[in-house]
Design a protein around this motif. Structure first.
Motif, PDB file in Angstrom:
ATOM      1  N   GLU A 166     122.409  34.173  18.984  1.00 49.48           N
ATOM      2  CA  GLU A 166     123.522  33.411  18.421  1.00 49.48           C
ATOM      3  C   GLU A 166     123.564  31.998  18.999  1.00 49.48           C
ATOM      4  OE1 GLU A 166     128.428  33.611  18.169  1.00 49.48           O
ATOM      5  OE2 GLU A 166     127.310  34.900  19.546  1.00 49.48           O
ATOM      6  N   VAL A 167     123.805  31.030  18.118  1.00 50.75           N
ATOM      7  CA  VAL A 167     124.051  29.648  18.526  1.00 50.75           C
ATOM      8  C   VAL A 167     125.552  29.413  18.471  1.00 50.75           C
ATOM      9  CG1 VAL A 167     123.663  27.211  17.985  1.00 50.75           C
ATOM     10  CG2 VAL A 167     121.815  28.868  17.664  1.00 50.75           C
ATOM     11  N   ARG A 168     126.148  29.040  19.595  1.00 46.50           N
ATOM     12  CA  ARG A 168     127.610  28.913  19.656  1.00 46.50           C
ATOM     13  C   ARG A 168     128.010  27.780  20.604  1.00 46.50           C
ATOM     14  NH1 ARG A 168     129.480  31.229  24.436  1.00 46.50           N
ATOM     15  NH2 ARG A 168     127.890  32.461  25.538  1.00 46.50           N
ATOM     16  N   PHE A 169     129.228  27.337  20.435  1.00 42.23           N
ATOM     17  CA  PHE A 169     129.812  26.331  21.319  1.00 42.23           C
ATOM     18  C   PHE A 169     130.947  26.952  22.126  1.00 42.23           C
ATOM     19  CE2 PHE A 169     127.703  23.257  18.586  1.00 42.23           C
ATOM     20  CZ  PHE A 169     127.351  22.252  19.484  1.00 42.23           C
ATOM     21  N   ASP A 170     130.977  26.593  23.394  1.00 44.03           N
ATOM     22  CA  ASP A 170     132.101  26.923  24.262  1.00 44.03           C
ATOM     23  C   ASP A 170     132.651  25.589  24.756  1.00 44.03           C
ATOM     24  OD1 ASP A 170     133.968  27.885  25.981  1.00 44.03           O
ATOM     25  OD2 ASP A 170     132.571  28.966  27.292  1.00 44.03           O
ATOM     26  N   VAL A 179     122.607  31.320  27.437  1.00 43.69           N
ATOM     27  CA  VAL A 179     121.878  30.248  28.122  1.00 43.69           C
ATOM     28  C   VAL A 179     122.419  28.904  27.660  1.00 43.69           C
ATOM     29  CG1 VAL A 179     119.622  29.221  28.579  1.00 43.69           C
ATOM     30  CG2 VAL A 179     119.818  31.694  28.254  1.00 43.69           C
ATOM     31  N   LEU A 180     122.851  28.078  28.603  1.00 40.12           N
ATOM     32  CA  LEU A 180     123.364  26.752  28.293  1.00 40.12           C
ATOM     33  C   LEU A 180     122.220  25.828  27.886  1.00 40.12           C
ATOM     34  CD1 LEU A 180     125.639  24.589  28.300  1.00 40.12           C
ATOM     35  CD2 LEU A 180     125.122  24.228  30.729  1.00 40.12           C
ATOM     36  N   ILE A 181     122.366  25.171  26.724  1.00 43.74           N
ATOM     37  CA  ILE A 181     121.335  24.259  26.229  1.00 43.74           C
ATOM     38  C   ILE A 181     121.678  22.824  26.615  1.00 43.74           C
ATOM     39  CG2 ILE A 181     120.074  23.427  24.215  1.00 43.74           C
ATOM     40  CD1 ILE A 181     119.519  26.342  24.902  1.00 43.74           C
ATOM     41  N   TYR A 182     122.786  22.295  26.125  1.00 43.77           N
ATOM     42  CA  TYR A 182     123.229  20.964  26.523  1.00 43.77           C
ATOM     43  C   TYR A 182     124.682  20.770  26.100  1.00 43.77           C
ATOM     44  CZ  TYR A 182     122.423  19.287  21.699  1.00 43.77           C
ATOM     45  OH  TYR A 182     122.456  19.095  20.342  1.00 43.77           O
ATOM     46  N   ASN A 183     125.212  19.599  26.393  1.00 46.99           N
ATOM     47  CA  ASN A 183     126.604  19.259  26.121  1.00 46.99           C
ATOM     48  C   ASN A 183     126.671  18.331  24.917  1.00 46.99           C
ATOM     49  OD1 ASN A 183     129.027  17.400  26.373  1.00 46.99           O
ATOM     50  ND2 ASN A 183     129.543  18.953  27.888  1.00 46.99           N
ATOM     51  N   SER A 184     127.514  18.671  23.942  1.00 50.69           N
ATOM     52  CA  SER A 184     127.698  17.822  22.763  1.00 50.69           C
ATOM     53  C   SER A 184     129.176  17.815  22.404  1.00 50.69           C
ATOM     54  CB  SER A 184     126.860  18.346  21.582  1.00 50.69           C
ATOM     55  OG  SER A 184     127.067  17.543  20.445  1.00 50.69           O
ATOM     56  N   GLY A 185     129.828  16.686  22.651  1.00 53.00           N
ATOM     57  CA  GLY A 185     131.274  16.612  22.446  1.00 53.00           C
ATOM     58  C   GLY A 185     131.690  16.135  21.074  1.00 53.00           C
ATOM     59  N   LEU A 186     130.771  15.608  20.248  1.00 53.43           N
ATOM     60  CA  LEU A 186     131.128  15.080  18.934  1.00 53.43           C
ATOM     61  C   LEU A 186     131.342  16.222  17.945  1.00 53.43           C
ATOM     62  CD1 LEU A 186     128.621  12.087  18.689  1.00 53.43           C
ATOM     63  CD2 LEU A 186     131.051  12.027  19.288  1.00 53.43           C
ATOM     64  N   LYS A 187     132.480  16.218  17.284  1.00 58.47           N
ATOM     65  CA  LYS A 187     132.827  17.283  16.346  1.00 58.47           C
ATOM     66  C   LYS A 187     131.838  17.339  15.181  1.00 58.47           C
ATOM     67  CE  LYS A 187     135.697  20.600  15.286  1.00 58.47           C
ATOM     68  NZ  LYS A 187     135.859  21.776  16.152  1.00 58.47           N
ATOM     69  N   ASP A 188     131.465  16.202  14.653  1.00 58.24           N
ATOM     70  CA  ASP A 188     130.531  16.159  13.526  1.00 58.24           C
ATOM     71  C   ASP A 188     129.174  16.751  13.915  1.00 58.24           C
ATOM     72  OD1 ASP A 188     129.604  15.142  10.845  1.00 58.24           O
ATOM     73  OD2 ASP A 188     128.273  13.977  12.147  1.00 58.24           O
ATOM     74  N   THR A 189     128.701  16.426  15.109  1.00 52.47           N
ATOM     75  CA  THR A 189     127.427  16.962  15.580  1.00 52.47           C
ATOM     76  C   THR A 189     127.497  18.463  15.767  1.00 52.47           C
ATOM     77  OG1 THR A 189     126.903  14.878  16.701  1.00 52.47           O
ATOM     78  CG2 THR A 189     125.708  16.831  17.402  1.00 52.47           C
ATOM     79  N   GLN A 190     128.616  18.959  16.295  1.00 52.71           N
ATOM     80  CA  GLN A 190     128.776  20.396  16.490  1.00 52.71           C
ATOM     81  C   GLN A 190     128.741  21.148  15.163  1.00 52.71           C
ATOM     82  OE1 GLN A 190     132.268  21.301  18.777  1.00 52.71           O
ATOM     83  NE2 GLN A 190     131.608  20.148  20.582  1.00 52.71           N
ATOM     84  N   GLU A 191     129.378  20.580  14.141  1.00 51.99           N
ATOM     85  CA  GLU A 191     129.383  21.228  12.823  1.00 51.99           C
ATOM     86  C   GLU A 191     127.981  21.267  12.231  1.00 51.99           C
ATOM     87  OE1 GLU A 191     132.184  19.017  10.566  1.00 51.99           O
ATOM     88  OE2 GLU A 191     133.956  19.872  11.571  1.00 51.99           O
ATOM     89  N   ARG A 192     127.216  20.197  12.383  1.00 47.87           N
ATOM     90  CA  ARG A 192     125.855  20.160  11.847  1.00 47.87           C
ATOM     91  C   ARG A 192     124.950  21.128  12.597  1.00 47.87           C
ATOM     92  NH1 ARG A 192     124.666  13.810  11.937  1.00 47.87           N
ATOM     93  NH2 ARG A 192     122.723  14.384  10.889  1.00 47.87           N
ATOM     94  N   ILE A 193     125.157  21.253  13.895  1.00 45.61           N
ATOM     95  CA  ILE A 193     124.345  22.179  14.689  1.00 45.61           C
ATOM     96  C   ILE A 193     124.645  23.617  14.301  1.00 45.61           C
ATOM     97  CG2 ILE A 193     124.074  23.118  17.021  1.00 45.61           C
ATOM     98  CD1 ILE A 193     124.266  20.262  18.078  1.00 45.61           C
ATOM     99  N   LEU A 194     125.928  23.963  14.147  1.00 43.85           N
ATOM    100  CA  LEU A 194     126.292  25.331  13.772  1.00 43.85           C
ATOM    101  C   LEU A 194     125.805  25.681  12.367  1.00 43.85           C
ATOM    102  CD1 LEU A 194     129.924  25.554  15.208  1.00 43.85           C
ATOM    103  CD2 LEU A 194     127.849  26.600  16.137  1.00 43.85           C
ATOM    104  N   LYS A 195     125.728  24.680  11.497  1.00 44.46           N
ATOM    105  CA  LYS A 195     125.299  24.914  10.122  1.00 44.46           C
ATOM    106  C   LYS A 195     123.776  25.066  10.022  1.00 44.46           C
ATOM    107  CE  LYS A 195     125.322  22.843   5.496  1.00 44.46           C
ATOM    108  NZ  LYS A 195     125.754  21.681   4.667  1.00 44.46           N
ATOM    109  N   ASN A 196     123.036  24.265  10.765  1.00 44.14           N
ATOM    110  CA  ASN A 196     121.581  24.214  10.601  1.00 44.14           C
ATOM    111  C   ASN A 196     120.795  24.808  11.776  1.00 44.14           C
ATOM    112  OD1 ASN A 196     121.308  22.362   8.060  1.00 44.14           O
ATOM    113  ND2 ASN A 196     122.742  21.273   9.392  1.00 44.14           N
ATOM    114  N   GLY A 197     121.466  25.047  12.909  1.00 43.05           N
ATOM    115  CA  GLY A 197     120.735  25.487  14.090  1.00 43.05           C
ATOM    116  C   GLY A 197     120.380  26.964  14.076  1.00 43.05           C
ATOM    117  N   MET A 198     119.317  27.289  14.785  1.00 43.57           N
ATOM    118  CA  MET A 198     118.906  28.678  15.011  1.00 43.57           C
ATOM    119  C   MET A 198     118.566  28.856  16.476  1.00 43.57           C
ATOM    120  SD  MET A 198     116.565  30.144  11.893  1.00 43.57           S
ATOM    121  CE  MET A 198     115.172  29.187  12.427  1.00 43.57           C
TER     122      MET A 198
END
Length: 296
Positions: A166-170, A179-198
């Motif tokens: 699972e790809v998720r944000f906390d 496993v922590l990947i990196y920090n991304s605080g931008l809401k738009d970036t988080q939405e794109r990552i959740l939509k397209n990330g694996m």
């Protein structure tokens, strides 16, 4: 017909067949078509001719002709350097680079294939001398099969167990599984990552696998292969949309965060399984002869 003509012809043809069998333009898009292929075929013809003629010179007891092999070896080393330099220059323009370790492996493989061609031509020509042309063809086919087996190498499926995660944000932190990947605080970036990330987790099967997948070059090769085949959801100037890999320092497992254009987990898993284990990243700590220090 000259007494050595049949030896040279059969040996050279088997050597050329060996080089053609090893010459494949696959998803890595190298060698390029048609110019890169022409270059490597020409080198294969030269190598096969050297291997076949070597038998004839030995039968004539003209041992000084063997010194030409040293010149050929120098030329093939120059080819390796040329391939390394060219791929390094091209790699700077990739959205997901191959990495230095992958490039060195490709350059090493192209040099090694020329030596396999010389060996195939030599043994086929030698068999022709003792067992007529059909014997040379049989030995040549065996050498071609052995060359293909020798150049096949290991793939990741032999070293790790792969499962989708699972790809998720906390908050602003991006996780693949736990496993922590990196920090991304931008809401738009988080939405794109959740939509397209694996996400995928690679669990090593033993200590050899743990050290190997921990190598940065091996990890970059995985990201490059998946991004090359499935595409990558990013463009230049977008550092927040970059496929990444991170290790779990406690267990040694590897977490992969991918951003493919074709979001197909089944295909992605199969691609990861087929990623070659790079020679320069492969380690064997289990075979190390480690003994406790003796008391003085």
């Amino acid at each position: 017909m000259h007494e050595y003509t049949m030896i040279i012809v059969v040996g050279a043809l088997c050597g050329i067949a060996c080089r053609l069998n090893l010459l494949k333009t696959d998803y890595r898009q190298y060698p390029t078509y048609p110019h890169g292929i022409v270059i490597h075929i020409a080198l294969g013809v030269i190598a096969s001719g050297l291997g076949a003629v070597l038998v004839a010179t030995l039968l004539k007891k003209d041992y000084t002709a063997v010194t030409f092999l040293t010149l050929a070896a120098q030329q093939f080393r120059d080819v390796r350097n040329m391939e390394r330099q060219m791929l390094t220059n091209v790699d700077e323009l990739e959205l997901v680079p191959r990495g230095t370790t992958y490039i060195e492996g490709i350059a090493m493989a192209f040099e090694g294939r020329n030596y396999l061609v010389i060996g195939t031509a030599f043994f086929a020509a030698l068999a022709t001398e003792f067992f007529h042309w059909w014997g040379g063809v049989v030995i040549g086919l065996i050498c071609i099969w052995l060359s293909s087996w020798f150049m096949s190498g290991k793939t990741l499926v032999s070293m790790v167990n792969i499962k989708e995660a699972e790809v998720r944000f906390d908050g602003p932190n991006l996780f693949v599984d736990d496993v922590l990947i990196y920090n991304s605080g931008l809401k738009d970036t988080q939405e794109r990552i959740l939509k397209n990330g694996m996400g995928f987790i690679l669990e090593p099967k033993n200590a050899n696998s743990t050290v190997t997948i921990g190598n940065l070059g091996q990890r970059q090769a995985i990201l490059h292969d998946v991004s090359t085949i499935l595409g990558v959801y990013r463009d230049s100037g977008e550092p927040s949309l970059v496929p990444l890999s991170k290790r779990d320092l406690n267990s040694g497992k590897l977490a992969l965060f991918l951003l493919p254009m074709d979001r197909d987990p089944v295909k992605a898993k199969e691609i990861i399984e087929r990623v070659p284990v790079l020679e320069n990243s492969y380690r064997k700590p289990l075979k190390a002869d480690v003994k406790p220090d003796r008391k003085l």
